[in-house]
Motif scaffolding. Structure first.
Motif, PDB file in Angstrom:
ATOM      1  N   LEU A  16      22.643 -12.258  -6.003  1.00  0.00           N
ATOM      2  CA  LEU A  16      22.871 -11.604  -4.714  1.00  0.00           C
ATOM      3  C   LEU A  16      23.217 -10.139  -4.950  1.00  0.00           C
ATOM      4  O   LEU A  16      24.387  -9.773  -5.076  1.00  0.00           O
ATOM      5  N   GLY A  17      22.187  -9.297  -4.996  1.00  0.00           N
ATOM      6  CA  GLY A  17      22.395  -7.867  -5.164  1.00  0.00           C
ATOM      7  C   GLY A  17      21.834  -7.119  -3.982  1.00  0.00           C
ATOM      8  O   GLY A  17      20.974  -6.267  -4.127  1.00  0.00           O
ATOM      9  N   ARG A 196      15.778  -8.610  -0.013  1.00  0.00           N
ATOM     10  CA  ARG A 196      16.221  -9.755  -0.796  1.00  0.00           C
ATOM     11  C   ARG A 196      15.319 -10.961  -0.531  1.00  0.00           C
ATOM     12  O   ARG A 196      14.907 -11.212   0.608  1.00  0.00           O
ATOM     13  N   THR A 197      14.993 -11.694  -1.579  1.00  0.00           N
ATOM     14  CA  THR A 197      14.215 -12.919  -1.420  1.00  0.00           C
ATOM     15  C   THR A 197      15.156 -14.013  -0.951  1.00  0.00           C
ATOM     16  O   THR A 197      15.824 -14.681  -1.740  1.00  0.00           O
ATOM     17  N   ASP A 198      15.241 -14.152   0.361  1.00  0.00           N
ATOM     18  CA  ASP A 198      16.064 -15.162   1.018  1.00  0.00           C
ATOM     19  C   ASP A 198      15.219 -15.675   2.172  1.00  0.00           C
ATOM     20  O   ASP A 198      15.158 -15.061   3.243  1.00  0.00           O
ATOM     21  N   ALA A 226       8.228  -7.982  -2.138  1.00  0.00           N
ATOM     22  CA  ALA A 226       8.991  -7.429  -3.263  1.00  0.00           C
ATOM     23  C   ALA A 226      10.479  -7.540  -2.987  1.00  0.00           C
ATOM     24  O   ALA A 226      10.929  -7.435  -1.842  1.00  0.00           O
ATOM     25  N   GLY A 227      11.235  -7.736  -4.046  1.00  0.00           N
ATOM     26  CA  GLY A 227      12.678  -7.839  -3.951  1.00  0.00           C
ATOM     27  C   GLY A 227      13.174  -9.028  -4.745  1.00  0.00           C
ATOM     28  O   GLY A 227      12.500 -10.047  -4.847  1.00  0.00           O
ATOM     29  N   ARG A 228      14.339  -8.911  -5.303  1.00  0.00           N
ATOM     30  CA  ARG A 228      14.844  -9.985  -6.143  1.00  0.00           C
ATOM     31  C   ARG A 228      15.566 -11.048  -5.324  1.00  0.00           C
ATOM     32  O   ARG A 228      15.966 -10.830  -4.183  1.00  0.00           O
ATOM     33  N   ILE A 282      18.896  -2.106   5.868  1.00  0.00           N
ATOM     34  CA  ILE A 282      18.638  -0.915   5.068  1.00  0.00           C
ATOM     35  C   ILE A 282      17.144  -0.736   4.829  1.00  0.00           C
ATOM     36  O   ILE A 282      16.615   0.373   4.908  1.00  0.00           O
ATOM     37  N   ALA A 283      16.447  -1.839   4.549  1.00  0.00           N
ATOM     38  CA  ALA A 283      15.014  -1.752   4.247  1.00  0.00           C
ATOM     39  C   ALA A 283      14.229  -1.159   5.404  1.00  0.00           C
ATOM     40  O   ALA A 283      13.270  -0.408   5.196  1.00  0.00           O
ATOM     41  N   ALA A 284      14.629  -1.466   6.625  1.00  0.00           N
ATOM     42  CA  ALA A 284      13.921  -0.933   7.791  1.00  0.00           C
ATOM     43  C   ALA A 284      14.095   0.579   7.901  1.00  0.00           C
ATOM     44  O   ALA A 284      13.136   1.308   8.200  1.00  0.00           O
TER      45      ALA A 284
END
Length: 374
Positions: A16-17, A196-198, A226-228, A282-284
């Motif tokens: 969770l980052g 985030r991959t959720d 993309a994203g962890r 934030i991504a938006a």
């Protein structure tokens, strides 16, 4: 001023980052020259129990053997770690999935940082323990006299839930990095999800279904994700992609560095953020700063980060057909895409990290002054 901030999330945490950790790091590294700052976070593989970085002190508690043990260990140890520190004001960054029991005397001197309501989604995500998370959210919100949120819609939601109780509720936005404004937009045949991959929280399952609906009309179009995320969420995503019927048109990029992220953003036709709940997104705003329109959902937080019809398009959450129609609308109208992106870039300019750090500092200074009088 000495500030102590409790937050499970960490930018280095592979489980969770997310945006909360990024926000904390960006704000506190700007305040580090004027204040003494300690962050208490959860342990994760490769982490040390104490670390100094960018003028900040990190104390990591709990276990690093698994995601579940990491969260449980954080819940068990974070408050005791706080009690062993010297501070003028402390912050409880609430997580429904890592709730903390804080004694009343500490709560009186603390600030609750509340991003969003998880509500019934807690049970959908984690059927066995979701009820505990839902109850923790309900109770914790009512135990603090000072609360900070990150969007006007969340501020209003919190005020509504508290039903007129005499609680100080501040709104301090989240910022965007200057480097995104320097990206030169271009249009390549792909849509982008970045975050985030959720799968449940971010609505990635809905995104895959909507893309499958429109893929036949656009044979060259791809979807990049993309994203962890945790190993569990990545495996779930991979399974859903295989079942989508358009797996050959979808690529999973996982964690990427800043240069790769910039390239993905500047080349996308538009960004998809079909979240089920958000405190902000934030991504938006990063997408807007990069000159890209955002196709998102009409939920608290996200409806503040995206101006519907001006910087992007918002649809009802969880509605596959509406999301697909939003894709069609943007794909079929290049001039509109460009206009939304240009207006988005102008909109994102107001979210300057330096200004936001000062706003949060003012909240802390006021709280520290009140603590002195207790």
């Amino acid at each position: 001023m000495k500030i102590c901030h409790l937050i499970y999330d960490d930018v280095g945490n592979p489980w969770l980052g997310g945006g909360g950790a990024l926000r904390a790091r960006e704000i506190y590294r700007r305040l580090a020259g004027r204040h003494e700052i300690t962050l208490i976070t959860g342990r994760f593989p490769g982490s040390s129990s104490e670390e100094f970085a960018e003028g900040l002190r990190f104390l990591r508690v709990g276990s690093d053997s698994s995601y579940a043990r990491s969260r449980l260990g954080y819940c068990a140890a974070a408050v005791a770690c706080l009690q062993g520190q010297d501070w003028d004001v402390w912050v409880h960054e609430f997580s429904a999935f890592a709730p903390l029991w804080v004694p009343r005397a500490l709560r009186r001197r603390g600030i609750l940082f509340f991003y969003h309501f998880v509500g019934h989604h807690a049970i959908k995500k984690h059927p066995l323990v979701g009820g505990v998370s839902w109850a923790a959210e309900f109770l914790t919100l009512r135990l603090y006299q000072r609360i900070v949120t990150i969007s006007p819609s969340m501020q209003e939601q919190v005020r509504s839930r508290l039903r007129g109780r005499p609680v100080q509720i501040d709104c301090v936005y989240t910022g965007v990095e200057e480097r995104y404004f320097d990206l030169e937009p271009q249009e390549l045949p792909y849509l982008l999800y970045f975050g985030r991959t959720d799968v449940h929280t971010k609505g990635i399952d809905v995104l895959l279904q909507a893309f499958a609906l429109i893929a036949g009309d656009y044979p060259d179009l791809q979807l990049k994700i993309a994203g962890r995320g945790s190993a569990h969420e990545v495996k779930l995503l991979e399974r859903l992609v295989r079942l989508s019927g358009v797996a050959d048109r979808i690529s999973i990029h996982g964690e990427v560095d800043e240069a790769q992220k910039g390239e993905l953003l500047r080349g996308a036709l538009f960004i998809c953020t079909p979240s089920r709940y958000e405190g902000w997104c934030i991504a938006a705003v990063e997408a807007s700063a990069a000159g890209k329109p955002v196709l998102g959902t009409r939920i608290d937080g996200l409806k503040d980060a995206v101006r519907d019809g001006e910087t992007g398009i918002l649809v009802d959450t969880g509605r596959v057909e509406q999301l697909a129609q939003g894709m069609h609308s943007l794909l079929q109208d290049p001039p509109r895409r460009i206009s939304l992106g240009e207006r988005g870039r102008a909109w994102a300019r107001r979210f300057d990290w330096d200004r936001i750090a000062r706003d949060q500092e003012e909240v802390y200074l006021r709280a520290a002054g009140e603590n002195e009088a207790l």
